[in-house]
Structures are given as C-alpha cells and as structure tokens.
Design a protein around this motif. Structure first.
Motif, PDB file in Angstrom:
ATOM      1  N   LYS A  13      18.052  29.834  45.513  1.00 57.74           N
ATOM      2  CA  LYS A  13      18.163  28.468  46.059  1.00 57.74           C
ATOM      3  C   LYS A  13      19.174  28.431  47.202  1.00 57.74           C
ATOM      4  CE  LYS A  13      18.360  23.718  44.461  1.00 57.74           C
ATOM      5  NZ  LYS A  13      18.331  22.854  43.255  1.00 57.74           N
ATOM      6  N   GLU A  14      20.310  29.101  46.981  1.00 58.35           N
ATOM      7  CA  GLU A  14      21.374  29.139  47.985  1.00 58.35           C
ATOM      8  C   GLU A  14      20.858  29.797  49.280  1.00 58.35           C
ATOM      9  OE1 GLU A  14      24.703  31.549  46.509  1.00 58.35           O
ATOM     10  OE2 GLU A  14      24.953  32.217  48.577  1.00 58.35           O
ATOM     11  N   LEU A  15      20.169  30.930  49.136  1.00 51.91           N
ATOM     12  CA  LEU A  15      19.644  31.645  50.321  1.00 51.91           C
ATOM     13  C   LEU A  15      18.582  30.806  51.025  1.00 51.91           C
ATOM     14  CD1 LEU A  15      19.411  35.227  48.794  1.00 51.91           C
ATOM     15  CD2 LEU A  15      20.911  34.536  50.676  1.00 51.91           C
ATOM     16  N   ARG A  16      17.730  30.151  50.231  1.00 50.96           N
ATOM     17  CA  ARG A  16      16.655  29.344  50.818  1.00 50.96           C
ATOM     18  C   ARG A  16      17.260  28.173  51.606  1.00 50.96           C
ATOM     19  NH1 ARG A  16      14.338  24.952  49.368  1.00 50.96           N
ATOM     20  NH2 ARG A  16      15.071  24.962  47.203  1.00 50.96           N
ATOM     21  N   ASN A  17      18.284  27.543  51.008  1.00 52.85           N
ATOM     22  CA  ASN A  17      18.922  26.407  51.699  1.00 52.85           C
ATOM     23  C   ASN A  17      19.612  26.868  52.982  1.00 52.85           C
ATOM     24  OD1 ASN A  17      18.047  24.389  49.946  1.00 52.85           O
ATOM     25  ND2 ASN A  17      19.768  24.707  48.533  1.00 52.85           N
ATOM     26  N   GLN A  18      20.144  28.098  52.942  1.00 51.56           N
ATOM     27  CA  GLN A  18      20.813  28.615  54.144  1.00 51.56           C
ATOM     28  C   GLN A  18      19.840  28.725  55.315  1.00 51.56           C
ATOM     29  OE1 GLN A  18      22.715  32.379  53.258  1.00 51.56           O
ATOM     30  NE2 GLN A  18      24.245  31.417  51.894  1.00 51.56           N
ATOM     31  N   ILE A  19      18.598  29.070  55.010  1.00 46.81           N
ATOM     32  CA  ILE A  19      17.630  29.206  56.119  1.00 46.81           C
ATOM     33  C   ILE A  19      16.803  27.926  56.282  1.00 46.81           C
ATOM     34  CG2 ILE A  19      17.537  31.732  56.049  1.00 46.81           C
ATOM     35  CD1 ILE A  19      14.881  31.487  54.503  1.00 46.81           C
ATOM     36  N   LYS A  20      17.241  26.877  55.544  1.00 47.94           N
ATOM     37  CA  LYS A  20      16.647  25.541  55.728  1.00 47.94           C
ATOM     38  C   LYS A  20      15.112  25.560  55.665  1.00 47.94           C
ATOM     39  CE  LYS A  20      20.609  23.693  58.351  1.00 47.94           C
ATOM     40  NZ  LYS A  20      21.450  24.878  58.046  1.00 47.94           N
ATOM     41  N   ILE A  21      14.619  26.105  54.553  1.00 47.14           N
ATOM     42  CA  ILE A  21      13.171  26.116  54.354  1.00 47.14           C
ATOM     43  C   ILE A  21      12.893  25.455  53.007  1.00 47.14           C
ATOM     44  CG2 ILE A  21      13.273  28.436  53.328  1.00 47.14           C
ATOM     45  CD1 ILE A  21      10.546  29.064  54.513  1.00 47.14           C
ATOM     46  N   SER A  22      11.804  24.702  52.954  1.00 46.55           N
ATOM     47  CA  SER A  22      11.502  23.994  51.702  1.00 46.55           C
ATOM     48  C   SER A  22      10.993  24.978  50.652  1.00 46.55           C
ATOM     49  CB  SER A  22      10.425  22.936  51.956  1.00 46.55           C
ATOM     50  OG  SER A  22       9.171  23.582  52.178  1.00 46.55           O
ATOM     51  N   GLN A  23      11.087  24.557  49.419  1.00 39.51           N
ATOM     52  CA  GLN A  23      10.593  25.376  48.298  1.00 39.51           C
ATOM     53  C   GLN A  23       9.095  25.655  48.497  1.00 39.51           C
ATOM     54  OE1 GLN A  23      10.895  23.640  44.328  1.00 39.51           O
ATOM     55  NE2 GLN A  23      12.897  24.619  44.081  1.00 39.51           N
ATOM     56  N   GLU A  24       8.394  24.599  48.906  1.00 45.71           N
ATOM     57  CA  GLU A  24       6.940  24.720  49.053  1.00 45.71           C
ATOM     58  C   GLU A  24       6.586  25.739  50.133  1.00 45.71           C
ATOM     59  OE1 GLU A  24       4.951  20.972  49.386  1.00 45.71           O
ATOM     60  OE2 GLU A  24       3.051  21.923  48.829  1.00 45.71           O
ATOM     61  N   LYS A  25       7.270  25.613  51.281  1.00 44.06           N
ATOM     62  CA  LYS A  25       6.980  26.519  52.411  1.00 44.06           C
ATOM     63  C   LYS A  25       7.325  27.958  52.040  1.00 44.06           C
ATOM     64  CE  LYS A  25       7.311  26.501  57.489  1.00 44.06           C
ATOM     65  NZ  LYS A  25       7.772  27.920  57.747  1.00 44.06           N
ATOM     66  N   PHE A  26       8.480  28.155  51.398  1.00 44.13           N
ATOM     67  CA  PHE A  26       8.893  29.511  51.016  1.00 44.13           C
ATOM     68  C   PHE A  26       7.899  30.090  50.003  1.00 44.13           C
ATOM     69  CE2 PHE A  26      11.753  32.954  51.072  1.00 44.13           C
ATOM     70  CZ  PHE A  26      11.911  33.436  49.777  1.00 44.13           C
ATOM     71  N   ALA A  27       7.516  29.276  49.028  1.00 44.10           N
ATOM     72  CA  ALA A  27       6.560  29.736  48.002  1.00 44.10           C
ATOM     73  C   ALA A  27       5.243  30.143  48.662  1.00 44.10           C
ATOM     74  CB  ALA A  27       6.332  28.635  46.971  1.00 44.10           C
ATOM     75  N   ASN A  28       4.775  29.318  49.583  1.00 46.30           N
ATOM     76  CA  ASN A  28       3.520  29.651  50.297  1.00 46.30           C
ATOM     77  C   ASN A  28       3.669  30.948  51.069  1.00 46.30           C
ATOM     78  OD1 ASN A  28       2.079  27.473  49.417  1.00 46.30           O
ATOM     79  ND2 ASN A  28       2.691  26.162  51.152  1.00 46.30           N
ATOM     80  N   GLU A  29       4.804  31.087  51.766  1.00 51.37           N
ATOM     81  CA  GLU A  29       5.016  32.282  52.610  1.00 51.37           C
ATOM     82  C   GLU A  29       4.984  33.565  51.784  1.00 51.37           C
ATOM     83  OE1 GLU A  29       8.528  32.080  55.051  1.00 51.37           O
ATOM     84  OE2 GLU A  29       7.636  30.516  56.327  1.00 51.37           O
ATOM     85  N   ILE A  30       5.547  33.513  50.577  1.00 54.84           N
ATOM     86  CA  ILE A  30       5.621  34.768  49.809  1.00 54.84           C
ATOM     87  C   ILE A  30       4.479  34.889  48.800  1.00 54.84           C
ATOM     88  CG2 ILE A  30       8.130  34.888  50.107  1.00 54.84           C
ATOM     89  CD1 ILE A  30       8.445  34.114  47.150  1.00 54.84           C
ATOM     90  N   GLY A  31       3.620  33.829  48.777  1.00 52.67           N
ATOM     91  CA  GLY A  31       2.411  33.946  47.957  1.00 52.67           C
ATOM     92  C   GLY A  31       2.612  33.693  46.478  1.00 52.67           C
ATOM     93  N   ILE A  32       3.496  32.736  46.170  1.00 55.20           N
ATOM     94  CA  ILE A  32       3.580  32.327  44.756  1.00 55.20           C
ATOM     95  C   ILE A  32       3.443  30.804  44.681  1.00 55.20           C
ATOM     96  CG2 ILE A  32       5.031  34.288  44.073  1.00 55.20           C
ATOM     97  CD1 ILE A  32       7.424  32.470  43.882  1.00 55.20           C
ATOM     98  N   ASP A  33       3.124  30.313  43.496  1.00 54.01           N
ATOM     99  CA  ASP A  33       2.893  28.896  43.298  1.00 54.01           C
ATOM    100  C   ASP A  33       4.221  28.120  43.399  1.00 54.01           C
ATOM    101  OD1 ASP A  33       0.812  26.896  42.125  1.00 54.01           O
ATOM    102  OD2 ASP A  33       2.669  26.546  41.007  1.00 54.01           O
TER     103      ASP A  33
END
Lengths: 70, 70
Positions: A13-33
């Motif tokens: 969560k901390e790393l994701r917030n650092q790069i300012k990307i939503s949970q949904e977008k990150f999940a889509n990018e790496i191919g998980i629900d």
C-alpha cells in the motif's frame, strides 16, 4: 510480532501510494483482481511467491527490494 | 525466464547445503513436513509468504536476503 501478510500488505500500500496509482489500476496492470488486491493490502491473503513476483514487477523492483525491512 | 518457485527452490537448496544440514533436519527445525521441503527445493510448490518467512528464520536471514538475486 505482526502477521507477515499484514506487514507485506502495508508495504504494498505504501509503495502504491508513493507512485500515486489506484488499487484498481495497479491490479489491472499486474493482472490480478481488484478485490484480491484489496485483501492483500489488508493482510487478508497468504500471498504466494507468484503473486509477490507480479507485485514486484508492477513496482519495477526485485523481490528482495520489495521485501526489504519485512 | 525460469519459474520463480524453481529459482527459489534452488536458492533454498544452495543455502541449506552451505550450512551442511539435511533436508529432514531443516524441515523439522522450521516446522514443515520433509516431503513438503523436498517439493519446495524441486520447485514443485507455489510457496506462500508464511513458508518463506519460516525458511528465512531457519537460515537466520531476513526475507530480503533470502530472496536476493531472484
């Protein structure tokens, strides 16, 4: 000591917030629900090495760096 | 690229051989079944973070060091 999956979830969560990307977008990018991603960040999943590798690639990090400090 | 679990298994085997401990003794020490340990070293298991943590503790290493270079 805190459950390793809770600690890992906080790290993601901390790393994701650092790069300012939503949970949904990150999940889509790496191919998980998205809901699975939510569970991971809340420490509700006993994540596998496959998933850890996907997340590390999503952050363009090696596994070792992703787990630094855990 | 090689399956991450195969790479991880080789890493565990290499570290275990460095400290000259048998699979059975190491599995007992960290509290997992010997046959499961054999499967891990042969890359046949999609290991979880819990198991990775047990293995790291068995080698008295942090998770990050255990996964260095993977």
């Amino acid at each position: 000591m805190e459950n390793i999956n809770v600690v890992f979830g906080k790290r993601v969560k901390e790393l994701r917030n650092q790069i300012k990307i939503s949970q949904e977008k990150f999940a889509n990018e790496i191919g998980i629900d998205r809901t699975y991603m939510t569970d991971i960040e809340n420490g509700k999943r006993n994540v596998s090495l496959f998933i850890i590798e996907k997340i590390a690639k999503g952050f363009e990090m090696c596994l070792s760096d992703l787990l630094k400090g855990l």
